[in-house]
Scaffold this motif. Structure first.
Motif, short mmCIF file in Angstrom:
data_model
loop_
_atom_site.label_atom_id
_atom_site.label_comp_id
_atom_site.label_asym_id
_atom_site.label_seq_id
_atom_site.Cartn_x
_atom_site.Cartn_y
_atom_site.Cartn_z
N VAL A 546 0.70 -1.53 0.13
CA VAL A 546 0.21 0.22 -0.27
C VAL A 546 0.39 1.55 0.57
O VAL A 546 2.28 1.57 0.46
CB VAL A 546 -0.66 -0.06 1.40
N ARG A 547 0.52 2.40 -1.21
CA ARG A 547 1.20 3.11 -0.71
C ARG A 547 0.59 4.64 0.32
O ARG A 547 -0.78 4.71 -0.23
CB ARG A 547 0.94 3.88 -1.90
N CYS A 548 1.16 5.43 1.06
CA CYS A 548 0.63 6.46 1.98
C CYS A 548 -0.11 7.29 0.50
O CYS A 548 0.59 7.49 -0.60
CB CYS A 548 1.85 6.99 2.45
N SER A 549 -0.86 8.28 1.15
CA SER A 549 -1.27 9.00 0.23
C SER A 549 -0.34 9.89 -0.42
O SER A 549 0.15 10.42 0.40
CB SER A 549 -2.88 9.74 0.93
N ASP A 550 -0.63 10.40 -2.22
CA ASP A 550 -0.40 10.83 -2.30
C ASP A 550 -1.07 12.47 -3.10
O ASP A 550 -1.23 11.85 -4.63
CB ASP A 550 1.21 10.31 -3.30
N MET A 551 -1.17 13.21 -2.17
CA MET A 551 -2.30 13.85 -3.06
C MET A 551 -1.59 14.79 -3.77
O MET A 551 -1.56 15.82 -2.81
CB MET A 551 -3.40 13.63 -1.52
N ARG A 552 -2.31 15.02 -4.69
CA ARG A 552 -1.21 16.69 -5.49
C ARG A 552 -2.61 17.88 -5.24
O ARG A 552 -3.71 17.63 -4.86
CB ARG A 552 -1.39 16.79 -6.51
N THR A 553 -1.94 18.73 -5.44
CA THR A 553 -3.13 20.49 -4.52
C THR A 553 -4.15 20.35 -5.24
O THR A 553 -5.17 20.99 -4.68
CB THR A 553 -2.62 20.74 -3.60
N ILE A 641 10.58 2.11 0.01
CA ILE A 641 10.15 3.55 -1.18
C ILE A 641 9.81 3.95 -2.04
O ILE A 641 10.43 2.52 -2.60
CB ILE A 641 11.71 4.66 -0.07
N MET A 642 9.72 4.95 -2.41
CA MET A 642 8.73 4.91 -3.78
C MET A 642 10.24 5.59 -4.95
O MET A 642 11.06 6.90 -4.28
CB MET A 642 7.66 5.67 -4.00
N VAL A 643 11.00 5.04 -5.94
CA VAL A 643 11.57 5.78 -6.02
C VAL A 643 11.81 6.68 -8.49
O VAL A 643 10.87 5.50 -8.59
CB VAL A 643 13.13 5.09 -6.54
N GLU A 644 11.15 7.64 -7.33
CA GLU A 644 9.88 8.36 -8.65
C GLU A 644 10.92 9.29 -8.38
O GLU A 644 10.40 10.45 -9.74
CB GLU A 644 8.85 8.34 -8.37
N THR A 645 11.65 10.23 -8.68
CA THR A 645 12.70 11.07 -8.76
C THR A 645 13.63 11.17 -8.82
O THR A 645 14.61 10.24 -8.55
CB THR A 645 12.57 12.19 -7.25
N ASN A 668 6.09 6.53 -13.62
CA ASN A 668 5.67 8.08 -14.16
C ASN A 668 6.17 9.02 -14.18
O ASN A 668 6.52 10.13 -14.61
CB ASN A 668 3.86 8.28 -13.25
N ASP A 669 6.38 9.19 -12.45
CA ASP A 669 6.57 10.79 -12.15
C ASP A 669 8.70 10.13 -12.23
O ASP A 669 9.11 11.38 -12.79
CB ASP A 669 7.76 10.83 -10.92
N LEU A 670 9.37 9.37 -12.32
CA LEU A 670 10.44 9.73 -12.38
C LEU A 670 11.18 9.29 -14.17
O LEU A 670 11.91 10.50 -14.65
CB LEU A 670 11.28 7.44 -12.30
N ASP A 678 5.81 16.47 -18.79
CA ASP A 678 4.76 16.90 -17.64
C ASP A 678 3.91 16.12 -18.30
O ASP A 678 3.46 15.75 -19.16
CB ASP A 678 4.12 18.21 -18.01
N ARG A 679 3.75 14.45 -17.39
CA ARG A 679 2.78 13.40 -17.49
C ARG A 679 1.57 13.82 -17.98
O ARG A 679 1.23 12.93 -18.43
CB ARG A 679 3.08 12.35 -16.35
N ASN A 680 1.41 14.80 -18.03
CA ASN A 680 -0.02 15.21 -18.40
C ASN A 680 -0.35 15.88 -19.73
O ASN A 680 -1.86 16.40 -19.41
CB ASN A 680 -1.06 15.94 -16.72
MG MG Z 1 4.32 8.74 -8.82
#
Ligand code: MG
Ligand code: PEP
Length: 766
Positions: A546-553, A641-645, A668-670, A678-680
Motif C-alpha cells: 500500500v502506498r501512503c497517500s500522494d495527494m496533489r493539491t 520507498i517509491m523511487v520516482e525522483t 510515471n513520475d521518474l 509533464d506527464r499530463n
Molecule cells: Mg508517482
C-alpha cells in the motif's frame, strides 16, 4: 488417427465431441481444402482418460463439492489448487509420447539432398477447445487458455496440460456452476497447430459489420501479427468489397509505423515498418481477391456470415479461424441508411487510454458540482479527470478527456475499470454537447458522430488467461479500486505492487487533511482499513504493498475540505508525497495505524511504501512515526520507498543504508522528472518515453545498488505493463514487476521468455 490425437484432416464440423468447437471448425476447413495451417487435436477423451487414470477426477470433485461460486475468495483458492494439482501431475508416458511424436510430424516436411526426412521443430499454438458430454454444442469460447509460440518437444506436453488446467480457472468454474453444467462432464481438447509467421494479418467479415449490409465484405489488414489489431494498438487498412460485382468499393489506408513480428526465438517483437510502406496500401489486388474468394467460400459453406482470422506468410494466405458473425441481422436498405458506416464522421481524435468501443449520450462535466448529471451509461466528457470523479467514472460507459497522457489519472482508472477511454483530444469539452449521441472507438482513439455499430474482434488472449509457469521474477498487479480486487486476483498475479490510497479516499468524499482538522482520525483509519482489507483478502498470502497517500493539491478540491488546499504553480512538483505527509504527520500516522490494525487482525501480507522521496531524513522520520504506532519497519512490516525522483536514484546507496525492505520504481513520475516532460500534457505524449536511455540508466543503477544491500527491487509505474520494459528489467535482475490487470498475462509471458534466454545464455557461458 492415433489413440490420443486426431489430425485436422480427419475432423469435421460435427466432431465437436472429439475436438471441441475450435478443433472441429479447423477440421472442416481442412476437409474443404482451404489453406489452414496444419495441426491436430489432442482429443477430449484424452483429457478424460488423463484425469481418470491419474486419480485427479476424484480429487477435483472433492475440491468442487459444495463450492459456493459467489464466495469469490474460496472460488479463487480452489481454482488455484486444482490448477496446481493438474500442472503437477505427470502425463502418462504413452500419452505424452504420442503427443510429442505427432508434434514432431508437424515439422517433417523438409527433405535434404539424400531425400531423407529431416525433422524440424516448429512453432505451434496450443489452444483450448472445450466441449460438454451432454451438450456437445455448448460454447465455452474464450474461457480457457491459449499458448502461442511453443516450440520443442519438452514444452509441448506442458502446454497441453496447462490448457487442461485452464478448464478450472475461477471464471470457467463460475460460468459452469451458474449455468448448471456438471463439471465432470465438461472436457477439453487441446489443439496443436503450426503457427503462421505473419508478414500481414487481419480479420475478414463476410458482411459489413458496421452496417450489417450482407452485400458487402470487409477486410481489415495490418503488417505483422494480428494481436495489434485486437489490442487496438494499430489502425488497420480497411477494404470494402461489393460481393456481387467483386469490385473493391472503398480502401481506407491508415499509417502503420510499427508492427509485431516473431523473431527466431519465438518472441514477438515490435519492429519498425519501412518508411516507404507505412502509408501504402498493405494488400495487393491478388491478395484482396484471394481473401474475398476464401471468405465467400466459407460463408456459402456454413450458410451464415463469417468472422474470419487470416494471415499471410511468404505471400501465401492462411485461414486461422472462422466463426459465425453473431450480431448479424439482415437490415433493410432503409434501416441501413440510418446507421452511419464505421468509416463515418470523425469528430475528435485522441490517444487510447483504455481500449474498447461504446456509444451513448454525452455529459460534459466542467466542475465537480456537475458530476451528478452523469448517469449510468453516459459518456463522461471533461477536461481531465481527478480522483474525486471516480464514482461518476464508474457510472460512465466511456470517458473522453481534453488533456492527459497514458499515465494520467483518467487512463489509470479507466484501464482498471475496463471502461473505454480516450485522452488528449484537446477540444472534447468544446466540440461535444450534452445529450449528443457519439461512438467512442477508444481502441482507435476516435470519436464518431452518432451511433455506429463496430464489431470488435475477439481478444486473442482470454481476459482471465493465466500462464501456469512459475517465473523467478514476480509478476504483480496494480490496484486502486478495492471492488476490482477479485477480478485482479484472477490474473494469477503474485501480489499487488501498488495500492493507491487516493482512490479509496476520493470514494469517501472527505480530504485526509479535513479528517484531521475535524479530529476524525478514526473515520479515516476505518475507511482505509475497509478498502485495504478487500484487496488483502483477495490476495491472501501474497504481498500487498500500500502506498501512503500522494495527494496533489489540484486534484482533490472537490472533496470535503478540498477548498482549503493551497494553490500552487505546479502541483506535480509541489506539496505532495512524503514531504507533505511529514508536514501533516497526523495523516501519515493514521495511515500507518490502519496498516498496524490490519496486521493485528491477521492481514500480515500488507506492506507499506512512501511516495516521492528525495532525502534520507524523510525515510528516517517516516520510520519514527511508524514506530509510534507500534510497528517496527522492515522487521514487522515490509517498508519501502517509491523511487520516482532523480534525487532518489542519486542517493540510493544512502537510502539503502538507512534500512528499507524494498524500492518500487514510480516510472510515471521518474520519467516526468528525468525528461522534464509533464506527464499530463497531451502535446508531449509522443515524447514521454520511459525507455529513454536516461531513465533506463537510473533504473539499472538503482537495481545494482539495491542488490548490493539486499534490498528488493520492483516497479509500479505504467511502464511495468510495457513488454520491452519488462524485458529490460529482467535483464537487470529486478525482483518483481507490477502491471495493469489486463497486462499481467502478457508481461508474465515476456518475463518467462527473458528468463529462459538468460538461463540459456548463462548455461552456455559455463
Ligand atoms: Mg508517482
Ligand atoms: C508513478 O509515479 O509511477 C506512480 C506509480 O505513482 P503515481 O502514478 O500515482 O504518481
Amino acid at each position: 488417427m492415433g489413440k490420443y490425437v486426431v489430425w485436422f484432416k480427419d475432423l469435421k464440423k460435427d466432431s465437436i465431441a472429439i475436438a471441441g468447437g475450435k478443433g472441429s471448425n479447423l477440421g472442416e476447413m481442412t476437409q474443404l481444402s482451404l489453406p489452414v495451417p496444419n495441426g491436430f487435436a489432442v482429443t477430449a477423451s484424452t483429457y478424460k482418460e488423463f484425469i481418470e487414470q491419474t486419480g485427479l477426477k476424484n480429487q477435483i470433485e472433492q475440491f468442487l463439492s459444495g463450492l459456493d461460486e459467489e464466495d469469490t475468495d474460496k472460488l479463487q483458492k480452489i481454482s488455484d489448487q486444482i490448477q496446481q494439482l493438474i500442472i503437477g501431475t505427470p502425463v502418462p508416458e504413452d500419452m505424452a509420447e504420442e503427443i510429442v511424436n505427432n508434434y514432431e510430424l508437424l515439422g517433417m516436411k523438409k527433405r535434404d539432398a539424400s531425400n531423407l526426412v529431416q525433422p524440424e521443430e516448429v512453432f505451434v499454438a496450443v489452444r483450448s477447445s472445450a466441449t460438454a458430454e451432454d451438450l456437445p454444442s455448448a460454447s465455452f469460447a474464450g474461457q480457457q487458455a491459449t499458448f502461442l509460440n511453443i516450440k520443442g518437444k519438452e514444452h509441448i506436453v506442458d502446454a497441453v496440460r496447462a490448457c487442461w488446467a485452464s478448464l478450472f480457472t475461477a471464471r470457467a468454474i463460475y460460468y459452469r456452476q451458474k449455468n448448471k453444467f456438471d463439471h465432470s462432464k465438461v472436457y477439453l481438447s487441446a489443439i496443436v497447430q503450426r503457427m503462421v509467421n505473419s508478414e500481414k494479418s487481419g480479420i475478414m467479415f463476410t458482411i459489413n459489420p458496421a452496417t450489417n449490409n450482407a452485400d458487402e465484405l470487409v477486410i481489415e489488414a495490418i503488417f505483422g501479427l494480428g494481436e495489434m489489431i485486437v489490442g487496438g494498438e494499430v489502425n488497420p487498412n480497411t477494404y470494402l468489397i461489393d460481393k456481387k460485382t467483386k469490385q473493391v468499393k472503398k480502401i481506407e489506408v491508415k499509417k502503420q509505423d510499427y508492427g509485431l513480428f516473431r523473431n527466431e526465438k519465438g518472441e514477438n517483437v515490435k519492429r519498425d515498418i519501412a518508411k516507404s510502406d507505412q502509408e501504402k496500401q498493405n494488400l495487393n489486388d491478388k491478395q484482396i481477391q484471394e481473401l474475398f474468394r476464401l471468405g465467400k467460400r466459407l460463408e456459402e459453406h456454413y450458410g451464415r456470415p463469417q468472422d474470419i482470422e487470416w494471415a499471410i506468410e511468404n505471400g501465401e494466405v492462411f485461414l486461422v479461424q472462422t466463426r459465425p458473425v453473431t450480431t448479424f441481422k439482415s437490415k433493410t436498405a432503409e434501416e441501413r441508411a440510418k446507421v452511419t458506416t464505421e468509416i463515418g464522421k470523425i469528430i475528435l481524435k485522441g490517444d487510447t487510454a483504455s481500449a474498447g468501443v461504446y456509444s451513448g449520450p454525452v455529459k460534459v462535466v466542467n466542475a465537480i458540482s456537475e458530476l451528478n448529471k452523469v448517469l449510468k451509461g453516459d459518456i463522461l466528457v471533461t477536461v481531465m479527470t481527478t480522483p474525486d470523479m471516480v464514482p461518476a467514472m464508474e457510472r460512465a460507459g466511456a470517458i473522453v478527456t481534453n488533456e492527459g497522457g497514458l499515465t494520467c489519472h483518467a487512463a489509470i482508472v479507466a484501464r482498471e475499470m475496463g471502461t473505454p477511454c480516450i485522452v488528449g483530444t484537446e477540444h472534447a469539452t468544446q466540440v461535444l454537447k450534452d445529450g449528443q449521441i457519439i461512438t467512442v472507438h477508444a481502441s482507435k482513439g476516435i470519436v464518431y458522430e452518432g451511433k455506429i455499430e463496430i464489431k470488435m474482434p475477439m481478444k486473442a488472449v482470454p481476459a482471465d488467461a493465466k500462464i501456469n509457469i512459475i517465473t523467478a521474477t514476480k509478476v504483480k498487479v496494480i490496484m486502486d479500486i478495492p471492488e476490482m480486487a477479485a477480478k485482479a486476483a484472477e490474473t494469477g498475479a503474485d501480489g499487488v505492487g501498488l495500492v493507491r490510497l487516493e482512490i479509496m479516499i476520493a470514494a469517501g468524499g472527505i480530504h485526509p487533511a479535513e479528517y484531521i482538522r475535524k479530529g476524525k482520525e478514526r473515520d479515516y483509519i476505518n475507511l482505509l482499513k475497509e478498502g485495504i482489507k478487500k484487496i488483502a483478502t483477495a490476495f491472501a498470502h501474497k504481498p500487498v504493498w500500500v502506498r501512503c497517500s500522494d495527494m496533489r493539491t489540484d486534484e482533490y478540491r472537490g472533496l470535503q475540505g478540498g477548498n482549503m488546499e493551497p494553490k500552487e504553480t505546479d502541483p506535480m512538483i509541489g506539496w505532495h508525497g512524503i514531504r507533505r505527509l511529514l508536514d501533516e504527520p497526523k495523516i501519515l500516522k493514521a495511515e500507518f495505524q490502519a496498516v498496524k490494525e490490519l496486521h493485528d487482525e491477521g492481514w500480515k501480507n500488507v506492506g507499506i511504501m512512501i511516495p516521492f522521496v528525495i532525502r534520507t531524513e524523510e525515510v528516517q522520520k517516516a520510520k519514527d512515526i511508524m514506530r509510534e504506532v507500534g510497528l517496527e519497519p522492515c522487521k514487522q512490516v515490509d517498508f519501502g520507498i517509491m523511487v520516482e525522483t532523480p534525487a532518489a536514484c542519486w542517493i540510493i546507496e544512502e537510502l539503502c543504508k538507512e534500512g528499507i525492505s524494498f524500492v518500487s520504481f514510480g516510472t510515471n513520475d521518474l520519467t516526468q522528472m528525468t525528461l522534464g516532460i509533464d506527464r499530463n500534457n497531451q502535446k508531449l505524449n509522443n515524447r514521454f518515453d520511459e525507455m529513454h536511455p536516461a531513465v533506463l540508466g537510473e533504473l539499472a543503477k538503482v537495481i545494482k545498488m539495491c542488490q548490493k544491500y539486499k534490498v528488493t527491487t520492483s516497479i509500479c509505474g505504467q511502464a511495468g505493463s510495457r513488454p520491452e520494459m519488462a524485458d529490460f528489467l529482467v535483464h537487470q535482475g529486478i525482483d518483481s514487476i507490477s502491471a495493469n490487470a489486463d497486462a499481467v498475462y502478457e508481461i508474465r509471458k515476456v518475463v518467462a521468455q527473458t528468463e529462459k534466454k538468460l538461463f540459456k545464455d548463462g548455461e552456455k557461458k559455463k
